[in-house]
Design a protein around this motif. Structure first.
Motif, PDB file in Angstrom:
ATOM      1  N   LYS A  67       1.241   3.737  31.384  1.00 37.57           N
ATOM      2  CA  LYS A  67       2.295   2.906  30.783  1.00 37.57           C
ATOM      3  C   LYS A  67       3.394   3.765  30.181  1.00 37.57           C
ATOM      4  CE  LYS A  67      -0.585  -1.079  29.646  1.00 37.57           C
ATOM      5  NZ  LYS A  67      -1.168  -1.877  28.551  1.00 37.57           N
ATOM      6  N   CYS A  68       3.012   4.820  29.467  1.00 37.44           N
ATOM      7  CA  CYS A  68       4.006   5.711  28.857  1.00 37.44           C
ATOM      8  C   CYS A  68       4.852   6.405  29.917  1.00 37.44           C
ATOM      9  CB  CYS A  68       3.317   6.759  27.988  1.00 37.44           C
ATOM     10  SG  CYS A  68       2.605   6.099  26.487  1.00 37.44           S
ATOM     11  N   LEU A  69       4.192   6.884  30.957  1.00 33.11           N
ATOM     12  CA  LEU A  69       4.908   7.567  32.029  1.00 33.11           C
ATOM     13  C   LEU A  69       5.865   6.614  32.742  1.00 33.11           C
ATOM     14  CD1 LEU A  69       5.267  10.219  33.529  1.00 33.11           C
ATOM     15  CD2 LEU A  69       3.397   9.543  35.031  1.00 33.11           C
ATOM     16  N   TYR A  70       5.418   5.375  32.971  1.00 26.02           N
ATOM     17  CA  TYR A  70       6.275   4.376  33.610  1.00 26.02           C
ATOM     18  C   TYR A  70       7.498   4.092  32.741  1.00 26.02           C
ATOM     19  CZ  TYR A  70       8.045   0.024  35.440  1.00 26.02           C
ATOM     20  OH  TYR A  70       8.875  -0.944  35.934  1.00 26.02           O
ATOM     21  N   ASN A  71       7.299   3.874  31.449  1.00 25.45           N
ATOM     22  CA  ASN A  71       8.423   3.585  30.546  1.00 25.45           C
ATOM     23  C   ASN A  71       9.404   4.750  30.503  1.00 25.45           C
ATOM     24  OD1 ASN A  71       7.537   1.019  29.883  1.00 25.45           O
ATOM     25  ND2 ASN A  71       6.342   1.746  28.148  1.00 25.45           N
ATOM     26  N   HIS A  72       8.868   5.950  30.417  1.00 25.28           N
ATOM     27  CA  HIS A  72       9.721   7.143  30.378  1.00 25.28           C
ATOM     28  C   HIS A  72      10.527   7.257  31.674  1.00 25.28           C
ATOM     29  CE1 HIS A  72      11.018  11.143  29.304  1.00 25.28           C
ATOM     30  NE2 HIS A  72      10.538  11.605  30.442  1.00 25.28           N
ATOM     31  N   SER A  73       9.869   7.069  32.807  1.00 22.43           N
ATOM     32  CA  SER A  73      10.545   7.146  34.104  1.00 22.43           C
ATOM     33  C   SER A  73      11.615   6.075  34.235  1.00 22.43           C
ATOM     34  CB  SER A  73       9.540   6.988  35.244  1.00 22.43           C
ATOM     35  OG  SER A  73       8.546   7.941  35.165  1.00 22.43           O
ATOM     36  N   HIS A  74      11.316   4.880  33.742  1.00 22.46           N
ATOM     37  CA  HIS A  74      12.271   3.777  33.813  1.00 22.46           C
ATOM     38  C   HIS A  74      13.545   4.110  33.027  1.00 22.46           C
ATOM     39  CE1 HIS A  74      13.627  -0.305  34.348  1.00 22.46           C
ATOM     40  NE2 HIS A  74      13.801  -0.418  33.048  1.00 22.46           N
ATOM     41  N   HIS A  75      13.394   4.656  31.834  1.00 21.00           N
ATOM     42  CA  HIS A  75      14.561   5.007  31.023  1.00 21.00           C
ATOM     43  C   HIS A  75      15.367   6.122  31.678  1.00 21.00           C
ATOM     44  CE1 HIS A  75      13.720   2.330  27.760  1.00 21.00           C
ATOM     45  NE2 HIS A  75      12.499   2.811  27.620  1.00 21.00           N
ATOM     46  N   ILE A  76      14.685   7.096  32.239  1.00 23.14           N
ATOM     47  CA  ILE A  76      15.393   8.182  32.920  1.00 23.14           C
ATOM     48  C   ILE A  76      16.141   7.646  34.129  1.00 23.14           C
ATOM     49  CG2 ILE A  76      15.065  10.255  34.323  1.00 23.14           C
ATOM     50  CD1 ILE A  76      12.885  11.079  32.376  1.00 23.14           C
ATOM     51  N   SER A  77      15.492   6.782  34.911  1.00 18.86           N
ATOM     52  CA  SER A  77      16.145   6.267  36.123  1.00 18.86           C
ATOM     53  C   SER A  77      17.359   5.418  35.783  1.00 18.86           C
ATOM     54  CB  SER A  77      15.162   5.483  36.986  1.00 18.86           C
ATOM     55  OG  SER A  77      14.737   4.318  36.338  1.00 18.86           O
ATOM     56  N   GLU A  78      17.306   4.654  34.695  1.00 19.29           N
ATOM     57  CA  GLU A  78      18.486   3.877  34.278  1.00 19.29           C
ATOM     58  C   GLU A  78      19.636   4.801  33.913  1.00 19.29           C
ATOM     59  OE1 GLU A  78      17.206   1.432  31.037  1.00 19.29           O
ATOM     60  OE2 GLU A  78      16.616  -0.202  32.360  1.00 19.29           O
ATOM     61  N   PHE A  79      19.326   5.884  33.218  1.00 20.70           N
ATOM     62  CA  PHE A  79      20.352   6.835  32.804  1.00 20.70           C
ATOM     63  C   PHE A  79      20.958   7.547  34.008  1.00 20.70           C
ATOM     64  CE2 PHE A  79      21.470  11.185  31.507  1.00 20.70           C
ATOM     65  CZ  PHE A  79      22.487  10.893  30.621  1.00 20.70           C
ATOM     66  N   VAL A  80      20.095   8.014  34.898  1.00 17.59           N
ATOM     67  CA  VAL A  80      20.560   8.779  36.051  1.00 17.59           C
ATOM     68  C   VAL A  80      21.242   7.877  37.076  1.00 17.59           C
ATOM     69  CG1 VAL A  80      19.806  10.241  37.966  1.00 17.59           C
ATOM     70  CG2 VAL A  80      18.865  10.590  35.696  1.00 17.59           C
ATOM     71  N   ALA A  81      20.872   6.596  37.124  1.00 16.14           N
ATOM     72  CA  ALA A  81      21.479   5.669  38.087  1.00 16.14           C
ATOM     73  C   ALA A  81      22.986   5.559  37.879  1.00 16.14           C
ATOM     74  CB  ALA A  81      20.826   4.298  37.984  1.00 16.14           C
ATOM     75  N   LYS A  82      23.431   5.805  36.677  1.00 17.10           N
ATOM     76  CA  LYS A  82      24.864   5.752  36.389  1.00 17.10           C
ATOM     77  C   LYS A  82      25.581   6.979  36.949  1.00 17.10           C
ATOM     78  CE  LYS A  82      23.886   3.223  32.191  1.00 17.10           C
ATOM     79  NZ  LYS A  82      23.767   3.297  30.759  1.00 17.10           N
TER      80      LYS A  82
END
Length: 98
Positions: free
Chosen positions: A27-42
């Motif tokens: 769960k922690c890894l998924y949340n961390h990855s999700h936040h990174i992907s939102e940031f990098v998607a920009k």
């Protein structure tokens, strides 16, 4: 990271991983990855790279081996994803516009 007694042994690292709850870690890894992907998607993915990994060739064929295509955000020194592909497909992937 400051490690006053040097790099931990593999036994110490094993003891740490034995105590981690796999579900909670996932769960922690998924949340961390999700936040990174939102940031990098920009930002723009600016490197697509294809490689044939050394030592993965089979004895049956000279041209065999594990082919991987990677997407990078070089500004952040971050690999966004890797996909194992057929060698014939890899050539096409490397020239796709992105």
């Amino acid at each position: 990271m400051y490690l006053p007694h040097g790099i931990p042994s593999h036994n110490t690292i094993n003891r740490i991983f034995e105590r981690i709850c796999p579900l909670q870690f996932s769960k922690c890894l998924y949340n961390h990855s999700h936040h990174i992907s939102e940031f990098v998607a920009k930002k723009q993915i600016n490197i697509i790279d294809g490689k044939v990994l050394c030592g993965t060739r089979t004895s049956e064929s000279k041209n065999s081996g594990l082919c991987i295509v990677s997407a990078w955000a070089s500004e952040y020194h971050l690999t966004l994803g890797q996909v194992v592909v057929d060698k014939k497909v890899m050539k096409k992937w490397l020239f796709l516009p992105y």
